[in-house]
Scaffold this active site. Structure first.
Site, mmCIF file in Angstrom:
data_model
loop_
_atom_site.group_PDB
_atom_site.id
_atom_site.type_symbol
_atom_site.label_atom_id
_atom_site.label_comp_id
_atom_site.label_asym_id
_atom_site.label_seq_id
_atom_site.Cartn_x
_atom_site.Cartn_y
_atom_site.Cartn_z
ATOM 1 N N HIS A 95 -36.951 -24.107 -22.492
ATOM 2 C CA HIS A 95 -35.672 -24.126 -23.226
ATOM 3 C C HIS A 95 -35.320 -25.554 -23.643
ATOM 4 O O HIS A 95 -34.825 -25.786 -24.741
ATOM 5 C CB HIS A 95 -34.535 -23.605 -22.337
ATOM 6 C CG HIS A 95 -34.654 -22.164 -21.949
ATOM 7 N ND1 HIS A 95 -34.937 -21.755 -20.676
ATOM 8 C CD2 HIS A 95 -34.520 -21.024 -22.683
ATOM 9 C CE1 HIS A 95 -34.956 -20.438 -20.622
ATOM 10 N NE2 HIS A 95 -34.721 -19.970 -21.827
ATOM 11 N N GLN B 270 -29.514 -5.730 -24.833
ATOM 12 C CA GLN B 270 -30.965 -5.797 -25.066
ATOM 13 C C GLN B 270 -31.791 -5.392 -23.848
ATOM 14 O O GLN B 270 -33.001 -5.456 -23.870
ATOM 15 C CB GLN B 270 -31.369 -7.181 -25.564
ATOM 16 C CG GLN B 270 -31.314 -8.295 -24.542
ATOM 17 C CD GLN B 270 -31.557 -9.650 -25.179
ATOM 18 O OE1 GLN B 270 -30.719 -10.193 -25.882
ATOM 19 N NE2 GLN B 270 -32.736 -10.216 -24.936
#
Ligand code: PAF
Length: 280
Positions: free
Chosen positions: A37, A61
């Site tokens: 990230h 999701q």
């Protein structure tokens, strides 16, 4: 770094910055941040003036509620990492700020909905489409940065941006790997020490399979992966596919000049890991 939990606050600040001619880079995440990230934050900082990151574990999701409940959450450590990386603004909303009312939109990503991640995680990409569209429309960045470990997700997001006619550049960034080759993932923290060791086979086998594909063809690569995974009791293969790198259509032969990618999803214990490698 500003830490905000209301999209209205982010919008107001960014509107001022845009008036000053600043460009905005956006890194959407679900937290439990790792160096993968942080590399997205670095790309954003290199390419834009202001970097916004979001941390939001998006319920829509997850097709598996256990996965949602157990998804790692490490907000304090995440904030420290982002501060050190020089992120400018962090959006950490409650569910009600992202979804003030329930989102019943249905996106059509065509065949991407029905292959690989789409096939084994029904509804997953629709949820990704919902949250990413809300985040992109809220932040309105010039560029948004995604990791290419989620190869199919990047294609889905590009399709979403096209469908919604958003003028945002989607930047796909390289996979970061641990020293033993395992692709960095928030899910790696949920592996036991033994499972973590076993997981290091995945990138090695994928590279060996790629070599076999080049020398003997796609079927040989597939057989190799199936055999290797089936010999490890802690592992269960979800899929291993060899696809055209542009369209993600599964192929059985490689044409001249065709770019090809191999993709895997495999359970190690209860943890589902994904990875992909370019074949050529
Ligand atoms: O890749 C992820 O972490 C998530 O799917 C994303 C893009 C942040 C949407 O929730």
């Amino acid at each position: 770094m500003l830490v905000l939990n209301k999209i209205t606050e982010i919008k107001a600040i960014l509107a001022q910055e845009k008036l000053k001619g600043k460009t905005i880079g956006f890194v959407p995440t679900m937290g439990a941040l790792h160096q993968g990230h942080i590399s997205l934050i670095d790309y954003s900082k290199q390419q834009t003036d202001i970097t916004v990151c979001s941390i939001f574990v998006n319920p829509t999701q997850f097709n598996n509620q256990t996965d949602l409940v157990h998804y790692p959450r490490t907000p304090e450590a995440d904030i420290k990492l982002l501060e050190t990386a020089g992120c400018d603004i962090l959006y950490m909303p409650e569910i009600s700020d992202v979804y003030p009312e329930s989102d019943n939109r249905k996106f059509d990503f065509g065949y991407l909905d029905h292959i690989l991640e789409g096939a084994t995680r029904p509804g997953h990409f629709n949820g990704v489409g919902q949250v990413v569209s809300i985040l992109l429309e809220g932040v309105q960045p010039n560029k948004a940065f995604f990791g290419s470990k989620d190869y199919q997700q990047v294609m889905v997001v590009r399709s979403l941006v096209k469908q919604l006619s958003l003028s945002i550049e989607i930047v796909s960034c390289p996979i970061l790997r641990e020293p033993d080759g395992l692709a960095m993932s928030s899910r790696n923290t949920r592996l036991t020490a033994e499972e973590r060791q076993i997981s290091a086979h995945i990138p090695k086998w994928m590279q060996e399979a790629n070599q076999l594909i080049i020398e003997k063809g796609i079927e040989a690569g597939k057989q190799f992966i199936n055999e290797k995974v089936s010999k490890v009791p802690e592992m269960k293969l979800d899929y291993y596919e060899v696809c055209d790198a542009e369209t993600l259509e599964s192929i059985s032969d490689i044409k001249a000049n065709q770019k090809v990618v191999s993709l895997i999803a495999v359970f190690v214990g209860n943890i589902r890991l994904i990875d992909n490698w370019m074949v050529n």
